[in-house]
Design an enzyme around this catalytic site. Structure first.
Site, mmCIF file in Angstrom:
data_model
loop_
_atom_site.group_PDB
_atom_site.id
_atom_site.type_symbol
_atom_site.label_atom_id
_atom_site.label_comp_id
_atom_site.label_asym_id
_atom_site.label_seq_id
_atom_site.Cartn_x
_atom_site.Cartn_y
_atom_site.Cartn_z
ATOM 1 N N ALA A 1 -32.750 4.806 -11.032
ATOM 2 C CA ALA A 1 -32.504 4.038 -9.898
ATOM 3 C C ALA A 1 -33.893 3.177 -9.776
ATOM 4 C CB ALA A 1 -32.345 4.613 -8.515
ATOM 5 N N ARG B 1 -33.307 13.567 -11.861
ATOM 6 C CA ARG B 1 -32.489 14.698 -11.612
ATOM 7 C C ARG B 1 -30.946 14.456 -11.928
ATOM 8 N NH1 ARG B 1 -34.749 15.222 -5.890
ATOM 9 N NH2 ARG B 1 -34.361 13.035 -6.283
ATOM 10 N N ARG B 2 -30.479 13.353 -11.389
ATOM 11 C CA ARG B 2 -29.017 12.877 -11.615
ATOM 12 C C ARG B 2 -28.402 12.746 -13.290
ATOM 13 N NH1 ARG B 2 -28.955 8.643 -6.939
ATOM 14 N NH2 ARG B 2 -31.088 8.279 -7.969
ATOM 15 N N ASP C 1 -36.145 18.114 -13.030
ATOM 16 C CA ASP C 1 -36.829 17.946 -11.733
ATOM 17 C C ASP C 1 -38.245 18.129 -11.872
ATOM 18 O OD1 ASP C 1 -37.833 17.902 -9.226
ATOM 19 O OD2 ASP C 1 -36.141 18.866 -8.307
ATOM 20 N N TYR D 1 -46.644 10.789 3.265
ATOM 21 C CA TYR D 1 -46.373 9.765 2.072
ATOM 22 C C TYR D 1 -47.656 8.927 1.851
ATOM 23 C CZ TYR D 1 -44.400 6.221 -0.778
ATOM 24 O OH TYR D 1 -44.125 5.249 -1.817
ATOM 25 N N GLY E 1 -45.654 -3.359 -2.910
ATOM 26 C CA GLY E 1 -45.411 -3.306 -1.444
ATOM 27 C C GLY E 1 -43.865 -2.973 -1.494
ATOM 28 N N THR F 1 -34.726 -1.035 -3.341
ATOM 29 C CA THR F 1 -34.325 0.006 -4.164
ATOM 30 C C THR F 1 -33.501 1.127 -3.371
ATOM 31 O OG1 THR F 1 -36.260 1.454 -4.168
ATOM 32 C CG2 THR F 1 -36.193 -0.389 -5.822
HETATM 33 P P1 NDP Z 1 -35.627 4.791 -5.857
HETATM 34 O O1 NDP Z 1 -35.324 5.957 -5.053
HETATM 35 O O2 NDP Z 1 -34.871 3.798 -6.202
HETATM 36 O O3 NDP Z 1 -35.829 5.751 -7.400
HETATM 37 C C1 NDP Z 1 -36.727 6.696 -7.538
HETATM 38 C C2 NDP Z 1 -36.649 7.513 -8.714
HETATM 39 O O4 NDP Z 1 -37.238 8.545 -8.736
HETATM 40 C C3 NDP Z 1 -35.133 8.090 -8.729
HETATM 41 O O5 NDP Z 1 -34.695 7.544 -10.198
HETATM 42 C C4 NDP Z 1 -35.065 9.358 -8.638
HETATM 43 O O6 NDP Z 1 -34.092 10.094 -9.728
HETATM 44 C C5 NDP Z 1 -36.509 9.770 -9.106
HETATM 45 N N1 NDP Z 1 -36.900 10.844 -8.587
HETATM 46 C C6 NDP Z 1 -37.411 11.254 -7.258
HETATM 47 N N2 NDP Z 1 -37.573 12.478 -7.070
HETATM 48 C C7 NDP Z 1 -37.640 12.953 -8.326
HETATM 49 C C8 NDP Z 1 -37.668 14.380 -9.002
HETATM 50 N N3 NDP Z 1 -37.884 15.379 -8.126
HETATM 51 N N4 NDP Z 1 -37.567 14.698 -10.317
HETATM 52 C C9 NDP Z 1 -37.225 13.800 -10.980
HETATM 53 N N5 NDP Z 1 -37.038 12.502 -10.594
HETATM 54 C C10 NDP Z 1 -36.906 11.878 -9.233
HETATM 55 O O7 NDP Z 1 -36.927 4.576 -5.534
HETATM 56 P P2 NDP Z 1 -38.262 3.616 -6.158
HETATM 57 O O8 NDP Z 1 -37.478 2.835 -7.425
HETATM 58 O O9 NDP Z 1 -38.432 2.645 -4.980
HETATM 59 O O10 NDP Z 1 -39.521 4.296 -6.326
HETATM 60 C C11 NDP Z 1 -39.930 4.478 -7.369
HETATM 61 C C12 NDP Z 1 -41.681 4.720 -7.329
HETATM 62 O O11 NDP Z 1 -41.982 3.460 -6.513
HETATM 63 C C13 NDP Z 1 -41.675 5.977 -6.224
HETATM 64 O O12 NDP Z 1 -42.955 6.738 -6.762
HETATM 65 C C14 NDP Z 1 -42.186 5.316 -4.978
HETATM 66 O O13 NDP Z 1 -43.018 5.918 -4.154
HETATM 67 C C15 NDP Z 1 -42.848 3.992 -5.629
HETATM 68 N N6 NDP Z 1 -42.974 3.011 -4.685
HETATM 69 C C16 NDP Z 1 -41.757 2.281 -4.275
HETATM 70 C C17 NDP Z 1 -41.740 1.214 -3.293
HETATM 71 C C18 NDP Z 1 -40.478 0.587 -2.445
HETATM 72 O O14 NDP Z 1 -40.884 -0.139 -1.607
HETATM 73 N N7 NDP Z 1 -39.558 0.686 -3.187
HETATM 74 C C19 NDP Z 1 -43.173 0.550 -2.859
HETATM 75 C C20 NDP Z 1 -44.111 1.329 -3.636
HETATM 76 C C21 NDP Z 1 -44.046 2.154 -4.378
HETATM 77 P P3 NDP Z 1 -33.172 11.098 -9.477
HETATM 78 O O15 NDP Z 1 -32.759 10.910 -7.864
HETATM 79 O O16 NDP Z 1 -32.113 11.134 -10.253
HETATM 80 O O17 NDP Z 1 -34.036 12.443 -9.328
HETATM 81 C C1 8X3 Z 2 -43.385 2.353 -0.393
HETATM 82 C C2 8X3 Z 2 -43.680 1.201 0.495
HETATM 83 O O1 8X3 Z 2 -44.726 0.514 2.689
HETATM 84 O O2 8X3 Z 2 -42.702 1.973 2.619
HETATM 85 O O3 8X3 Z 2 -44.299 2.856 -1.103
HETATM 86 O O4 8X3 Z 2 -44.710 2.784 2.254
HETATM 87 S S1 8X3 Z 2 -43.809 1.621 1.979
#
Ligand code: NDP
Ligand code: 8X3
Length: 252
Positions: free
Chosen positions: A12, A34-35, A60, A153, A184, A188
């Site tokens: 994702a 994981r999915r 995981d 977080y 930021g 997603t």
């Molecule tokens: P999503 O939830 O869309 O994607 C997260 C991904 O991480 C999924 O593919 C999920 O896969 C995987 N994941 C989560 N936990 C695990 C686990 N325990 N083992 C393996 N895979 C895992 O979120 P984002 O794309 O937004 O997030 C991606 C990264 O970006 C994260 O590190 C997030 O903290 C960071 N981020 C996001 C921001 C935002 O605003 N969206 C901003 C800043 C940083 P599955 O569930 O299939 O395991």
């Molecule tokens: C994800 C962005 O601002 O929700 O890292 O923490 S925020």
């Protein structure tokens, strides 16, 4: 040159968009999450769309032995990893520290900090032996600032910031670049996961302005990866135009 790119959390969001971006350039991608069914779907689509070479691995990142088993036993022709994108991560809950659920703390710390370390521990020795590599750690604006109800977080993403700097120092003699990508607000599954499936609450996070898309972040990761060998972007903070800090948004 064709590269082998390992992206964690590619079912994702940012990780998935990154897999598409690199596959579109004819690179080989190892995608994890994981999915399993979702991962297989992404793999099939990448092969169909780009005739990409794809290796999906469902595990995981919190499970150290699963990480070691999957990444420590890669098929021979997938072992030479050029780029690692440490992306798998999540937020769980948005609560004042004294009201938060310790289970959420474990989930965030185990995934965002320990999971990133477990994956890196297996892949870095490969890069050291090769004498080259590029690691992208996905941090966040939450690793630069702290906001109310986000203490744990934010702490995990501050840890990613520190780990990125530490890795860069340790890996400097080995020809390995280390870059932190700190986005930021990016639309997603992040907020849906943070609010445990409450879609209405999740959608509100992105209302009234244009958030980043996973593809925007993927484009920047790809751009940084193709800069000349002599150049490294240590750290990059990426915001939607409508965001000025972790908490300041210009909403219509
Ligand atoms: P999503 O939830 O869309 O994607 C997260 C991904 O991480 C999924 O593919 C999920 O896969 C995987 N994941 C989560 N936990 C695990 C686990 N325990 N083992 C393996 N895979 C895992 O979120 P984002 O794309 O937004 O997030 C991606 C990264 O970006 C994260 O590190 C997030 O903290 C960071 N981020 C996001 C921001 C935002 O605003 N969206 C901003 C800043 C940083 P599955 O569930 O299939 O395991
Ligand atoms: C994800 C962005 O601002 O929700 O890292 O923490 S925020």
């Amino acid at each position: 040159m064709k590269k082998t790119v390992l992206i964690t959390g590619a079912t994702a969001g940012i990780g998935k968009a990154t897999a598409y971006r690199f596959a579109a350039e004819n690179h080989r991608v190892i995608i994890t999450g994981r999915r399993k069914a979702l991962l297989e779907k992404v793999a099939v689509d990448l092969r169909d769309k780009f005739q990409a070479e794809v290796l999906p691995l469902a595990f995981d990142v919190r499970d150290r032995s699963a990480v070691e088993q999957h990444l420590g036993n890669l098929p021979d022709d997938w072992k030479a990893i050029d780029i690692l994108v440490n992306n798998a991560g999540l937020a769980a809950g948005l609560d004042p520290v004294h009201e938060a659920n310790p289970g959420d703390w474990d989930l965030m710390i185990d995934t965002n900090v320990k999971g990133l370390l477990y994956v890196s521990k297996v892949i870095i020795p490969i890069m050291v032996r090769q004498g080259h590599g590029h690691i992208f750690n996905i941090g966040s604006i939450a690793g630069k600032e702290v906001y109310p109800k986000g203490s744990v977080y934010c702490a995990t993403k501050h840890a990613v910031d520190a780990l990125t700097r530490g890795m860069r120092m340790d890996l400097l003699p080995h020809g390995i670049k280390v870059t932190q990508i700190a986005p930021g607000a990016t639309e997603t599954e992040f907020s849906l996961v943070r609010f445990k499936g409450d879609r209405e609450r999740a959608e509100k996070v992105y209302k009234g302005y244009e958030p980043l898309e996973g593809e925007d972040v993927a484009e920047i990761i790809h751009f940084i990866s193709i800069l000349p060998e002599r150049v490294n972007v240590n750290d990059i903070l990426i915001m939607p135009m409508a965001q000025a800090s972790a908490t300041i948004f210009h909403k219509m």
